[in-house]
Design an enzyme around this catalytic site. Structure first.
Site, mmCIF file in Angstrom:
data_model
loop_
_atom_site.group_PDB
_atom_site.id
_atom_site.type_symbol
_atom_site.label_atom_id
_atom_site.label_comp_id
_atom_site.label_asym_id
_atom_site.label_seq_id
_atom_site.Cartn_x
_atom_site.Cartn_y
_atom_site.Cartn_z
ATOM 1 N N GLU A 38 41.889 34.959 56.110
ATOM 2 C CA GLU A 38 41.889 35.320 54.713
ATOM 3 C C GLU A 38 42.747 36.554 54.817
ATOM 4 O O GLU A 38 42.967 37.650 55.339
ATOM 5 C CB GLU A 38 40.259 36.075 54.620
ATOM 6 N N CYS A 78 41.736 43.289 48.802
ATOM 7 C CA CYS A 78 42.671 41.935 48.751
ATOM 8 C C CYS A 78 42.459 41.354 47.385
ATOM 9 O O CYS A 78 43.547 40.604 47.021
ATOM 10 C CB CYS A 78 42.380 40.920 49.772
ATOM 11 N N LYS A 127 38.008 42.776 67.092
ATOM 12 C CA LYS A 127 39.152 43.687 67.097
ATOM 13 C C LYS A 127 39.385 44.468 65.772
ATOM 14 O O LYS A 127 39.808 43.911 65.066
ATOM 15 C CB LYS A 127 40.408 43.050 67.409
ATOM 16 N N GLU A 148 52.875 41.721 47.309
ATOM 17 C CA GLU A 148 51.500 42.368 47.383
ATOM 18 C C GLU A 148 51.824 43.960 47.632
ATOM 19 O O GLU A 148 52.653 44.133 48.667
ATOM 20 C CB GLU A 148 50.592 41.779 48.471
HETATM 21 P P1 NAD Z 1 47.086 43.639 59.372
HETATM 22 O O1 NAD Z 1 47.798 42.189 59.150
HETATM 23 O O2 NAD Z 1 48.256 44.676 59.422
HETATM 24 O O3 NAD Z 1 46.163 43.905 60.250
HETATM 25 C C1 NAD Z 1 44.610 43.148 60.614
HETATM 26 C C2 NAD Z 1 44.332 43.404 61.575
HETATM 27 O O4 NAD Z 1 45.297 42.286 62.539
HETATM 28 C C3 NAD Z 1 44.325 44.658 62.469
HETATM 29 O O5 NAD Z 1 43.208 44.478 63.376
HETATM 30 C C4 NAD Z 1 45.523 44.587 63.374
HETATM 31 O O6 NAD Z 1 45.573 45.496 64.532
HETATM 32 C C5 NAD Z 1 45.643 42.894 63.747
HETATM 33 N N1 NAD Z 1 46.985 42.436 64.198
HETATM 34 C C6 NAD Z 1 48.237 42.997 63.465
HETATM 35 N N2 NAD Z 1 49.156 42.298 64.202
HETATM 36 C C7 NAD Z 1 48.661 41.314 65.099
HETATM 37 C C8 NAD Z 1 49.092 40.287 65.902
HETATM 38 N N3 NAD Z 1 50.132 40.048 66.149
HETATM 39 N N4 NAD Z 1 48.040 39.632 66.809
HETATM 40 C C9 NAD Z 1 46.685 39.911 66.744
HETATM 41 N N5 NAD Z 1 46.195 40.906 65.914
HETATM 42 C C10 NAD Z 1 47.219 41.724 65.134
HETATM 43 O O7 NAD Z 1 46.293 43.924 57.811
HETATM 44 P P2 NAD Z 1 45.933 45.377 57.405
HETATM 45 O O8 NAD Z 1 47.083 46.180 56.852
HETATM 46 O O9 NAD Z 1 44.873 46.063 57.986
HETATM 47 O O10 NAD Z 1 44.998 44.973 55.829
HETATM 48 C C11 NAD Z 1 45.583 44.821 54.900
HETATM 49 C C12 NAD Z 1 45.902 43.550 54.449
HETATM 50 O O11 NAD Z 1 44.902 42.646 54.384
HETATM 51 C C13 NAD Z 1 46.410 43.115 52.997
HETATM 52 O O12 NAD Z 1 47.391 42.215 53.019
HETATM 53 C C14 NAD Z 1 45.255 42.628 52.215
HETATM 54 O O13 NAD Z 1 45.528 41.770 51.151
HETATM 55 C C15 NAD Z 1 44.650 41.793 53.464
HETATM 56 N N6 NAD Z 1 43.145 41.606 53.265
HETATM 57 C C16 NAD Z 1 42.760 40.320 52.911
HETATM 58 C C17 NAD Z 1 41.440 40.019 52.705
HETATM 59 C C18 NAD Z 1 41.187 38.601 52.189
HETATM 60 O O14 NAD Z 1 39.693 38.269 52.241
HETATM 61 N N7 NAD Z 1 41.844 37.635 51.874
HETATM 62 C C19 NAD Z 1 40.437 40.942 52.857
HETATM 63 C C20 NAD Z 1 41.109 42.152 53.043
HETATM 64 C C21 NAD Z 1 42.341 42.530 53.505
HETATM 65 O O1 6OD Z 2 33.224 40.265 49.442
HETATM 66 C C1 6OD Z 2 33.738 39.402 50.536
HETATM 67 O O2 6OD Z 2 33.016 38.718 51.317
HETATM 68 C C2 6OD Z 2 34.927 39.882 50.891
HETATM 69 N N1 6OD Z 2 35.329 38.930 51.912
HETATM 70 C C3 6OD Z 2 35.629 40.505 50.279
HETATM 71 C C4 6OD Z 2 37.090 40.914 50.443
HETATM 72 C C5 6OD Z 2 37.640 41.947 50.192
HETATM 73 C C6 6OD Z 2 39.163 42.162 50.225
HETATM 74 O O3 6OD Z 2 39.597 43.186 50.307
#
Ligand code: NAD
Ligand code: 6OD
Length: 486
Positions: free
Chosen positions: A254, A288, A178, A390
């Site tokens: 993550e 992130c 998804k 954040e």
């Molecule tokens: P988000 O949580 O809003 O959405 C992520 C995904 O989850 C999307 O595909 C969304 O449609 C889906 N989603 C949302 N609500 C849901 C539910 N109730 N059930 C199932 N699916 C659902 O995140 P975003 O805004 O797309 O991304 C930004 C966030 O992601 C930031 O907080 C960032 O720190 C985090 N992030 C973390 C990492 C990591 O590796 N730790 C990497 C990239 C981004």
């Molecule tokens: O480099 C990666 O494998 C990884 N998961 C990066 C995540 C970046 C977050 O925005």
């Protein structure tokens, strides 16, 4: 208008409900495509296809056959590099210079690295004594976990999706992806590459849509899913964990971060400034692992802030395909409103705005995009929302510190624990401090330098579990012990 359909059982499938939503380029607001929103029916079909594929040709393949196919997938992405690049840049607005070095090459590399990992993975054996003296041998079999739901964010769409799909397929699982509703294009394009590479129908499926009451929630609550791997916001991770509890499904989360950089007075200042500029502003601050809190030892504080300001003001905001562009827009108007609310809050709280703080004037069509200025603040209290929450934008707060213990405590004073960057030329200090930082990854004198064999993930509210190298194998397989009485 181009249509983006769901990819189910090796073919592109329209939404039976007829529901679609627009895919918009955040750089200029232009409509890129209409996306077919998967309802319960399409999610059911995708999960059934994935389950069926486990029992078919895919389930019978040897590791070597799977590895050969995954190499072809990687090669297929590279062969269509420019198409993936354009799709990713249009969906996100990110500059070509960034996506061509990080997003697309990593999207391909994620298939090769996990193909190599599974090929070289062994399992444990234990020889045991038995009372009758004949003994027994125990050995472990690593077997696919089943149908994996892969729920992805928008900031590094192909990279983060393949970071999960690569190991899942290497382990013999099947997936239903998804993608974020903001960035559906590269996951969809990957369906063609999968077919061309000979991945059997049903192994890789994509359902498009939103989270709650849409494809995301339908997928993560689907009883035919065996495990869920998610990257995104911490609060979404909590919802997904609840969904996974039904049926005791495994999860990998993550999530968000509020990452600290620590710059000691003995740092190589050129490296520290360059690295902090990247960690705060790369991908318009939407990484992130990015730095939103910078702690600088007092003797170099003023010079560091001045140099960071110069660097931020030299960033070139512009179109993705302009070679001069070093920063793109935020992902959406909604996200810009969120980030701008923090910009306003910082001023209300009395921050010194070193640079930025608003919306830049952009020329021509770009004026309709979600642009924002790279922003640096000083002077806020450590317990202010700007330092605690954040923001996920191109901004950081810079604070001075006086000694090592103090800065370690400041860096760790957060509910998150994803990443950190230390800048010092003192090797002893570097090891001593790295060991005391509560984060899943501590970079020293670098940032976002990735060896894909290493454990990746967050502590505290930044996530659950580790991915990367053999750590991914732990999540994407079930270990079965076979005890052979001799
Ligand atoms: P988000 O949580 O809003 O959405 C992520 C995904 O989850 C999307 O595909 C969304 O449609 C889906 N989603 C949302 N609500 C849901 C539910 N109730 N059930 C199932 N699916 C659902 O995140 P975003 O805004 O797309 O991304 C930004 C966030 O992601 C930031 O907080 C960032 O720190 C985090 N992030 C973390 C990492 C990591 O590796 N730790 C990497 C990239 C981004
Ligand atoms: O480099 C990666 O494998 C990884 N998961 C990066 C995540 C970046 C977050 O925005």
């Amino acid at each position: 208008m181009k249509e983006i359909k769901n990819f189910i059982n090796g073919g592109y499938v329209a939404a039976a409900s007829g529901k679609t939503f627009p895919n918009v380029c955040p750089a200029d607001g232009r409509s890129l495509s209409v996306v077919h929103e998967a309802g319960r029916d399409e999610v059911d079909q995708a999960v059934a296809a994935a389950r069926g594929a486990l029992k078919g040709e895919w389930g019978r393949m040897s590791v070597n056959e799977r590895v050969a196919i995954l190499y072809k997938v990687a090669d297929g992405i590279n062969a269509r590099f420019d198409e993936f690049l354009e799709a990713e840049c249009l969906d996100t607005g990110k500059p070509r210079s960034l996506a061509s070095h990080i997003d697309i090459p990593r999207g391909a590399a994620n298939f090769k690295i996990f193909a190599d990992t599974i090929k070289n993975a062994g399992t444990e054996t234990f020889v045991m004594d038995t009372p009758d003296g004949t003994g027994a041998i125990n050995y472990a079999l690593r077997q696919p976990k089943g149908v994996i739901a892969v729920v992805c964010p928008w900031n590094l769409p192909l990279l983060l999706m393949t970071w999960k799909v690569g190991p899942a397929l290497a382990c013999g699982d099947t997936v239903v992806v998804k993608p974020s509703e903001e960035t559906p294009s590269t996951a969809t394009l990957l369906g063609e590459v999968m077919n061309d590479a000979g991945v059997p129908a049903g192994v890789y499926n994509v359902v498009n849509g939103f989270g709650p009451d849409s494809a995301g929630a339908f997928l993560t609550s689907h009883p035919g899913v065996d495990a869920i791997t998610f990257t995104g916001e911490t609060v979404t991770g909590e919802h997904i964990m609840q969904a996974a509890a039904v049926g005791l499904r495994d999860i990998s989360l993550e999530c968000g971060g509020k990452n600290a950089a620590i710059v000691f007075a003995d740092a190589d200042l050129d490296k520290a400034v360059e690295g902090t500029l990247r960690s705060a502003f790369a991908n318009c601050g939407q990484v992130c692992l990015g730095t939103e809190r910078v702690y600088v030892e007092r003797p170099i504080f003023d010079e560091f802030v001045a140099r960071l300001k110069r660097g931020a003001e030299n960033m070139s905001l512009g179109a993705w395909d302009d070679p001069a562009t070093t920063m793109g827009p935020l992902i959406s108007e909604e996200h810009r409103n969120k980030v701008l609310s923090y910009y306003r809050k910082a001023e209300e709280l009395g921050a010194t705005v070193v640079t930025g703080g608003g919306v830049p004037d952009m020329p021509g069509d770009l004026a309709r995009g979600c642009w924002i200025q790279p922003t640096i603040w000083t002077g806020l209290a450590e317990d202010s929302v700007i330092v605690k929450e954040e923001i996920f934008g191109p901004c950081c707060h810079v604070a001075p510190f006086d000694d090592e213990d103090e800065v370690i405590a400041m860096a760790n004073d957060t509910h998150y624990g994803l990443a950190s960057a230390l800048w010092t030329e003192n090797v002893t200090r570097l090891h001593r401090v790295a060991a005391q930082i509560d984060a899943g990854i501590v970079w020293t004198n670098s940032w976002f330098l990735r060896d894909l064999r290493t454990p990746f993930g967050g502590m505290k509210m930044s996530g659950i579990g580790r991915e990367g190298g053999h750590y991914s194998l732990e999540f994407y397989t079930e270990l079965k012990n076979v005890c052979v009485k001799l």
